[in-house]
Design an enzyme around this catalytic site. Structure first.
Site, PDB file in Angstrom:
ATOM      1  N   GLY A   1       0.829  -1.199   0.000  1.00  0.00           N
ATOM      2  CA  GLY A   1       0.000   0.000   0.000  1.00  0.00           C
ATOM      3  C   GLY A   1       0.861   1.244   0.000  1.00  0.00           C
ATOM      4  O   GLY A   1       2.038   1.205   0.372  1.00  0.00           O
TER       5      GLY A   1
ATOM      6  N   HIS B   1      -2.219   7.229   7.201  1.00  0.00           N
ATOM      7  CA  HIS B   1      -1.272   8.156   6.558  1.00  0.00           C
ATOM      8  C   HIS B   1      -1.978   9.440   6.131  1.00  0.00           C
ATOM      9  O   HIS B   1      -1.395  10.525   6.208  1.00  0.00           O
ATOM     10  CB  HIS B   1      -0.621   7.519   5.337  1.00  0.00           C
ATOM     11  CG  HIS B   1       0.559   6.665   5.635  1.00  0.00           C
ATOM     12  ND1 HIS B   1       1.717   7.156   6.212  1.00  0.00           N
ATOM     13  CD2 HIS B   1       0.777   5.342   5.437  1.00  0.00           C
ATOM     14  CE1 HIS B   1       2.588   6.177   6.346  1.00  0.00           C
ATOM     15  NE2 HIS B   1       2.047   5.058   5.888  1.00  0.00           N
TER      16      HIS B   1
ATOM     17  N   GLN C   1       2.960   9.944   1.390  1.00  0.00           N
ATOM     18  CA  GLN C   1       4.248   9.258   1.464  1.00  0.00           C
ATOM     19  C   GLN C   1       5.187   9.652   0.323  1.00  0.00           C
ATOM     20  O   GLN C   1       6.391   9.422   0.419  1.00  0.00           O
ATOM     21  CB  GLN C   1       4.058   7.742   1.473  1.00  0.00           C
ATOM     22  CG  GLN C   1       3.452   7.224   2.760  1.00  0.00           C
ATOM     23  CD  GLN C   1       3.286   5.724   2.702  1.00  0.00           C
ATOM     24  OE1 GLN C   1       2.285   5.218   2.229  1.00  0.00           O
ATOM     25  NE2 GLN C   1       4.307   5.020   3.179  1.00  0.00           N
TER      26      GLN C   1
ATOM     27  N   CYS D   1       6.315  -0.454   7.186  1.00  0.00           N
ATOM     28  CA  CYS D   1       5.886   0.714   6.417  1.00  0.00           C
ATOM     29  C   CYS D   1       7.025   1.158   5.504  1.00  0.00           C
ATOM     30  O   CYS D   1       8.179   1.195   5.934  1.00  0.00           O
ATOM     31  CB  CYS D   1       5.505   1.843   7.371  1.00  0.00           C
ATOM     32  SG  CYS D   1       4.968   3.346   6.562  1.00  0.00           S
ATOM     33  N   LEU D   2       6.675   1.499   4.269  1.00  0.00           N
ATOM     34  CA  LEU D   2       7.692   1.981   3.335  1.00  0.00           C
ATOM     35  C   LEU D   2       8.328   3.281   3.816  1.00  0.00           C
ATOM     36  O   LEU D   2       9.458   3.588   3.451  1.00  0.00           O
ATOM     37  CB  LEU D   2       7.081   2.177   1.944  1.00  0.00           C
ATOM     38  CG  LEU D   2       6.558   0.900   1.275  1.00  0.00           C
ATOM     39  CD1 LEU D   2       5.845   1.239  -0.032  1.00  0.00           C
ATOM     40  CD2 LEU D   2       7.682  -0.094   1.039  1.00  0.00           C
TER      41      LEU D   2
ATOM     42  N   HIS E   1      -3.980   1.181   7.766  1.00  0.00           N
ATOM     43  CA  HIS E   1      -2.621   1.722   7.734  1.00  0.00           C
ATOM     44  C   HIS E   1      -2.529   2.904   6.760  1.00  0.00           C
ATOM     45  O   HIS E   1      -2.004   3.969   7.112  1.00  0.00           O
ATOM     46  CB  HIS E   1      -1.658   0.600   7.320  1.00  0.00           C
ATOM     47  CG  HIS E   1      -0.230   0.993   7.281  1.00  0.00           C
ATOM     48  ND1 HIS E   1       0.685   0.553   8.209  1.00  0.00           N
ATOM     49  CD2 HIS E   1       0.473   1.778   6.412  1.00  0.00           C
ATOM     50  CE1 HIS E   1       1.884   1.060   7.915  1.00  0.00           C
ATOM     51  NE2 HIS E   1       1.776   1.801   6.826  1.00  0.00           N
ATOM     52  N   GLU E   2      -3.066   2.721   5.551  1.00  0.00           N
ATOM     53  CA  GLU E   2      -2.958   3.775   4.537  1.00  0.00           C
ATOM     54  C   GLU E   2      -3.849   4.974   4.851  1.00  0.00           C
ATOM     55  O   GLU E   2      -3.446   6.123   4.649  1.00  0.00           O
ATOM     56  CB  GLU E   2      -3.270   3.223   3.141  1.00  0.00           C
ATOM     57  CG  GLU E   2      -2.336   2.118   2.673  1.00  0.00           C
ATOM     58  CD  GLU E   2      -0.850   2.437   2.813  1.00  0.00           C
ATOM     59  OE1 GLU E   2      -0.457   3.617   2.708  1.00  0.00           O
ATOM     60  OE2 GLU E   2      -0.076   1.496   3.044  1.00  0.00           O
TER      61      GLU E   2
END
Length: 167
Positions: free
Chosen positions: A45, A138, A50, A92-93, A134-135
Site C-alpha cells: 500500500g 497516513h 508518502q 511501512c515503506l 494503515h494507509e
C-alpha cells in the site's frame, strides 16, 4: 514514474491530507506514479503523502507477487464500519527496516471514489483490512509507530535513530 518515498521523521508525514476536489488527468497520473512506486518498493500500500503529495488518495494491492496484480485505488476514503480486533505485525515503506505489532480492527468497510469518480465500497478483513487502516492513517498524518505504547514508541525512536546513523 517511480517517486521518492518520504521516510520518518519527515514532517510532511505528520500532516493531514486534503480531500481531492476534482479527479482529472493529473490525479490519474499521480495514481499511476503511486502504483509504480508501491510495486517498485515491493509494498502492499501507499498513500499520497508518502510521496510528498497532500491529497487523500491511497493505492493498495495485497495480491501475492506470483498472482495477477489487483490494484485498489481509493480517493477520499472513509470508514463506514469497523469491527473486531487484530494484533498483527506491520511495516511501512516510510519507516524502512522496522516492524511492530499494532492493534487494528479485524474487519472494515471503506467507501471511496474510484478514478472515474464513482463511489465504491470495500468490505475487508485480514491483510486488506489492515492495509486500509494503515494507509488511511497516513492521510490523517498518523504512522503505524504512533499506535505503539509510549514506552515502545521511545524504544523505536532510539533504535531507529541508531539504524539511520549506521546506514
Amino acid at each position: 514514474m517511480v517517486r521518492t518515498i518520504l521516510t520518518y521523521p519527515n514532517p510532511i508525514l505528520k500532516k493531514k491530507a486534503v480531500p481531492v476536489a476534482v479527479i482529472n488527468d493529473a490525479t490519474r497520473e499521480l495514481v499511476r506514479d503511486m502504483a509504480e512506486t508501491m510495486y517498485d518498493a515491493q509494498g502492499v500500500g501507499l498513500a499520497a503523502p508518502q510521496i510528498g503529495v497532500s491529497q487523500r488518495i491511497i493505492v493498495i494491492d495485497v495480491s501475492q507477487r506470483e498472482e495477477r496484480p489487483e490494484l485498489i485505488v481509493c480517493i477520499n476514503p472513509v470508514f463506514v464500519h469497523t469491527e473486531g480486533e487484530s494484533y498483527e505485525e506491520e511495516g511501512c515503506l516510510s519507516v524502512p527496516k522496522y516492524s511492530a505489532n499494532v492493534h487494528r480492527h479485524a474487519k472494515v468497510v471503506v467507501r471511496a471514489l474510484n478514478l472515474d469518480g464513482e463511489e465504491v465500497t470495500y468490505k475487508a478483513e485480514g491483510l486488506l483490512a489492515i492495509a486500509f487502516q494503515h494507509e488511511i492513517d497516513h492521510l490523517e498524518g498518523i504512522l503505524f509507530v504512533d499506535h505503539l505504547s509510549p514506552l515502545k514508541r521511545e524504544m523505536f525512536k532510539k533504535k531507529y535513530r541508531r539504524m539511520v546513523e549506521e546506514g
